[in-house]
Design an enzyme around this catalytic site. Structure first.
Site, PDB file in Angstrom:
ATOM      1  CE  LYS A   1      46.013  43.636  39.652  1.00 17.75           C
ATOM      2  NZ  LYS A   1      44.831  43.480  38.746  1.00 17.75           N
TER       3      LYS A   1
ATOM      4  CE1 TYR B   1      47.765  42.991  34.177  1.00 22.63           C
ATOM      5  CE2 TYR B   1      48.373  45.110  35.104  1.00 22.63           C
ATOM      6  CZ  TYR B   1      47.891  43.818  35.261  1.00 22.63           C
ATOM      7  OH  TYR B   1      47.533  43.367  36.516  1.00 22.63           O
TER       8      TYR B   1
ATOM      9  CG  PHE C   1      40.121  46.266  30.850  1.00 24.28           C
ATOM     10  CD1 PHE C   1      41.416  45.912  31.225  1.00 24.28           C
ATOM     11  CD2 PHE C   1      39.316  45.290  30.283  1.00 24.28           C
ATOM     12  CE1 PHE C   1      41.893  44.624  31.035  1.00 24.28           C
ATOM     13  CE2 PHE C   1      39.788  43.992  30.096  1.00 24.28           C
ATOM     14  CZ  PHE C   1      41.085  43.663  30.467  1.00 24.28           C
TER      15      PHE C   1
ATOM     16  NE  ARG D   1      44.863  33.136  37.563  1.00 26.32           N
ATOM     17  CZ  ARG D   1      44.613  34.284  36.926  1.00 26.32           C
ATOM     18  NH1 ARG D   1      45.592  35.171  36.732  1.00 26.32           N
ATOM     19  NH2 ARG D   1      43.419  34.578  36.504  1.00 26.32           N
TER      20      ARG D   1
ATOM     21  CB  THR E   1      39.104  38.530  36.911  1.00 27.97           C
ATOM     22  OG1 THR E   1      39.967  37.527  36.370  1.00 27.97           O
ATOM     23  CG2 THR E   1      39.609  39.909  36.530  1.00 27.97           C
TER      24      THR E   1
ATOM     25  NE  ARG F   1      42.002  39.238  41.515  1.00 18.21           N
ATOM     26  CZ  ARG F   1      42.431  38.791  40.350  1.00 18.21           C
ATOM     27  NH1 ARG F   1      41.959  37.663  39.846  1.00 18.21           N
ATOM     28  NH2 ARG F   1      43.338  39.464  39.667  1.00 18.21           N
TER      29      ARG F   1
ATOM     30  CG  ASN G   1      41.501  42.605  40.267  1.00 16.34           C
ATOM     31  OD1 ASN G   1      42.579  43.184  40.310  1.00 16.34           O
ATOM     32  ND2 ASN G   1      41.152  41.805  39.276  1.00 16.34           N
TER      33      ASN G   1
ATOM     34  CG  HIS H   1      49.353  40.209  38.006  1.00 17.87           C
ATOM     35  ND1 HIS H   1      48.689  40.052  36.816  1.00 17.87           N
ATOM     36  CD2 HIS H   1      50.524  39.516  37.878  1.00 17.87           C
ATOM     37  CE1 HIS H   1      49.426  39.307  35.993  1.00 17.87           C
ATOM     38  NE2 HIS H   1      50.547  38.973  36.620  1.00 17.87           N
TER      39      HIS H   1
ATOM     40  CD  GLU I   1      53.000  38.002  34.276  1.00 15.84           C
ATOM     41  OE1 GLU I   1      52.069  38.227  33.489  1.00 15.84           O
ATOM     42  OE2 GLU I   1      52.829  37.596  35.445  1.00 15.84           O
TER      43      GLU I   1
HETATM   44  N1  UDP Z   1      40.353  44.082  34.246  1.00 16.80           N
HETATM   45  C1  UDP Z   1      39.434  45.122  34.184  1.00 16.80           C
HETATM   46  N2  UDP Z   1      38.206  44.887  33.599  1.00 16.80           N
HETATM   47  C2  UDP Z   1      37.868  43.670  33.084  1.00 16.80           C
HETATM   48  C3  UDP Z   1      38.820  42.622  33.139  1.00 16.80           C
HETATM   49  C4  UDP Z   1      40.044  42.873  33.724  1.00 16.80           C
HETATM   50  O1  UDP Z   1      39.711  46.225  34.643  1.00 16.80           O
HETATM   51  O2  UDP Z   1      36.743  43.523  32.575  1.00 16.80           O
HETATM   52  C5  UDP Z   1      41.674  44.316  34.877  1.00 16.80           C
HETATM   53  C6  UDP Z   1      41.765  43.684  36.264  1.00 16.80           C
HETATM   54  O3  UDP Z   1      42.568  44.512  37.104  1.00 16.80           O
HETATM   55  C7  UDP Z   1      42.461  42.375  35.943  1.00 16.80           C
HETATM   56  C8  UDP Z   1      43.454  42.812  34.858  1.00 16.80           C
HETATM   57  O4  UDP Z   1      42.701  43.741  34.083  1.00 16.80           O
HETATM   58  O5  UDP Z   1      43.086  41.815  37.090  1.00 16.80           O
HETATM   59  C9  UDP Z   1      43.978  41.717  33.965  1.00 16.80           C
HETATM   60  O6  UDP Z   1      42.875  40.995  33.436  1.00 16.80           O
HETATM   61  P1  UDP Z   1      42.908  39.396  33.369  1.00 16.80           P
HETATM   62  O7  UDP Z   1      41.767  38.998  32.483  1.00 16.80           O
HETATM   63  O8  UDP Z   1      44.271  38.931  32.976  1.00 16.80           O
HETATM   64  O9  UDP Z   1      42.549  38.964  34.871  1.00 16.80           O
HETATM   65  P2  UDP Z   1      43.460  38.296  36.023  1.00 16.80           P
HETATM   66  O10 UDP Z   1      44.450  37.386  35.353  1.00 16.80           O
HETATM   67  O11 UDP Z   1      44.120  39.445  36.761  1.00 16.80           O
HETATM   68  O12 UDP Z   1      42.488  37.561  36.885  1.00 16.80           O
HETATM   69 MG    MG Z   2      45.763  37.745  33.780  1.00 17.79          MG
END
Ligand code: UDP
Ligand code: MG
Length: 140
Positions: A11, A51, A59, A87, A93, A104, A114, A117, A128
């Site tokens: 990112k 997204y 958000f 993951r 996250t 992370r 963070n 992705h 994707e």
């Molecule tokens: N995100 C955020 N606030 C939150 C949760 C997620 O800004 O409370 C953003 C963050 O960049 C995250 C992305 O939205 O990576 C997608 O969220 P997801 O729950 O899919 O998390 P990931 O799969 O990236 O761990």
């Molecule tokens: Mg996700």
């Protein structure tokens, strides 16, 4: 376990801090192979389509602006159980919850910014990957 492919994005917070190589080393050290990779600049609209699943979340707008705030590196990682393994290497996250040694935990600035992705399932990964790459660009 089967060999899988997953979509990864480095990112803008990470590309800005010149962390592409350090993050790629984490993937490779975990046995994931980078079989496609390119550095691109997304528009907020392109980030929004990617997204879309989060469009009702509070958000979403901020996330799309952030993803378009600088270059990203989109990549396809291949390996045994690549979706789950990626993951694991990424960490939770929210960097406050991420296990020590994960990308992370080491590099993320906040829950939003963070650093990486990663697809959350094999079916999502296929969609994707197809959003960013043609079959000819995947060289395993
Ligand atoms: N995100 C955020 N606030 C939150 C949760 C997620 O800004 O409370 C953003 C963050 O960049 C995250 C992305 O939205 O990576 C997608 O969220 P997801 O729950 O899919 O998390 P990931 O799969 O990236 O761990
Ligand atoms: Mg996700």
């Amino acid at each position: 376990m089967a060999v899988e492919r997953t979509l990864s994005i480095i990112k803008p917070d990470a590309t800005k801090r010149n962390l592409t190589g350090k993050i790629n080393a984490k993937f490779e050290d975990a046995g994931l192979r980078i079989v496609a990779q390119k550095r691109i600049q997304l528009t907020p609209a392109q980030a929004g389509v990617f997204y879309e699943v989060h469009k009702e979340r509070p958000f979403y707008g901020e996330l799309c602006e952030f993803m378009a705030s600088g270059p990203v590196v989109v990549q396809v990682l291949e390996g045994e159980g690549a979706v789950a393994k990626n993951r694991e290497v990424m960490g939770a996250t929210n960097p406050k919850d991420a296990a020590p040694g994960t990308i992370r935990a080491e590099f993320a600035e906040s829950v939003g910014e963070n650093s990486v992705h990663g697809s959350d399932a094999a079916e999502t990964a296929a969609v994707e990957i197809a959003y960013f790459f043609s079959g000819l660009e995947l060289v395993g």
